[in-house]
Design a protein around this motif. Structure first.
Motif, short mmCIF file in Angstrom:
data_model
loop_
_atom_site.label_atom_id
_atom_site.label_comp_id
_atom_site.label_asym_id
_atom_site.label_seq_id
_atom_site.Cartn_x
_atom_site.Cartn_y
_atom_site.Cartn_z
N LYS A 55 42.56 34.49 35.67
CA LYS A 55 43.59 35.36 36.24
C LYS A 55 44.71 34.55 36.87
N ASP A 56 44.35 33.49 37.58
CA ASP A 56 45.37 32.63 38.19
C ASP A 56 46.28 32.03 37.12
N LEU A 59 48.70 34.67 35.93
CA LEU A 59 49.78 34.87 36.88
C LEU A 59 50.82 33.76 36.79
N ARG A 60 50.35 32.52 36.63
CA ARG A 60 51.30 31.40 36.48
C ARG A 60 52.12 31.56 35.22
N SER A 63 54.64 34.45 35.54
CA SER A 63 55.78 34.09 36.40
C SER A 63 56.76 33.18 35.66
N ARG A 173 56.92 41.18 35.50
CA ARG A 173 56.32 40.99 36.84
C ARG A 173 55.40 42.15 37.19
N LEU A 176 51.86 42.12 35.54
CA LEU A 176 50.91 41.08 35.98
C LEU A 176 49.95 41.63 37.04
N THR A 177 50.47 42.39 37.98
CA THR A 177 49.61 42.99 39.00
C THR A 177 48.63 43.96 38.38
N VAL A 180 45.64 42.07 36.87
CA VAL A 180 44.69 41.58 37.87
C VAL A 180 43.84 42.71 38.42
#
Length: 259
Positions: A55-56, A59-60, A63, A173, A176-177, A180
């Motif tokens: 997940k990290d 997110l990277r 972004s 953007r 992405l939330t 997660v």
């Protein structure tokens, strides 16, 4: 009884060497082989830790895609050839991040042997990473058009092209939330906004064609605007693809959110 040499023949049981309990089997792998590690029993803690790493990475990567998209349309808006070139040069960073995520997914499947929802979630994250990387490629393509358009006077639809890019970057953007949190309701809301992107795209397309018909000098620049608008519109479509993945994870149902 003796053989012609005068020796007693050896007992076959005595002649055969004892079996080697540690002899390698045809299916054995060396300690250096990637599959040599015996998978550990599944644990919720280990699975959650690996999923968090993935997940990290998502997110990277997301972004980076949003920043590339904004940078590309700002370069187009400001006629900044150097800024457009900088966007083009960062493509390898996206590829590296995608490779890292894909490797993490593969390692998690091999080591943890997930099933059911965990396996579906990992495969969905792998697909999300692919979609994000393709969005980053689209941003690079917009930057290439911005670089060519930089020396030219703007056509009538060019300012709206930057607005379209900002709208698309915000969609990236927002999704992405949702990834997660696996929030299917929010995923549907974001997918519904793709209609606004399509409407703006069609308006840019129509006005640019009119500029091209009015003056042949506008044909080359107009074609580049159409290409850039198409790449941004495709990015919006890929956001919807991700939203569909989230709905499937949450409900187990395959839905077409483009309708």
């Amino acid at each position: 009884m003796t053989d012609p040499t005068g020796r007693h023949p050896a007992d076959p049981a005595e002649e055969a060497p004892p079996p080697d309990e540690h002899a390698a089997l045809p299916t054995d792998v060396s300690p250096q082989h990637p599959l040599s590690e015996i998978p550990r029993p599944f644990t919720r803690e280990a699975m959650d830790a690996m999923e968090q790493q993935i997940k990290d990475g998502i997110l990277r990567l997301g972004s980076m895609v949003a920043e590339r998209t904004l940078g590309a349309v700002e370069a187009l808006e400001n006629h900044d050839e150097e800024a457009a070139l900088n966007i083009i040069k960062t493509d390898d960073q996206l590829n590296d991040e995608l490779e890292t995520i894909s490797n993490l997914v593969a390692q998690t499947i091999v080591k943890e042997q997930p099933v059911a929802r965990d396996l579906r979630f990992l495969m969905a994250l792998d697909h999300v990473a692919y979609e994000l990387e393709r969005m980053g490629d689209h941003a690079g393509s917009v930057a290439k058009q911005a670089r060519k358009l930089a020396p030219r006077p703007p056509l009538s639809a060019q300012p709206r092209l930057a607005d379209l890019g900002r709208m698309v970057a915000q969609q990236v953007r927002d999704i992405l939330t949702v990834v997660v949190d696996v929030d299917q309701e929010r995923a549907r809301e974001i997918a519904a906004k793709d209609d606004d992107i399509d409407a703006m795209y069609h308006g840019i397309f129509s006005d640019t064609l009119e500029d091209m018909r009015r003056d042949p000098e506008n044909v080359d620049g107009g074609a580049r605007i159409l290409f850039a608008a198409h790449y941004l519109e495709r990015t919006g479509d890929r956001v919807t693809n991700i939203a569909e993945d989230i709905v499937f994870l949450a409900t187990g149902e395959v839905e077409d959110l483009n309708q």
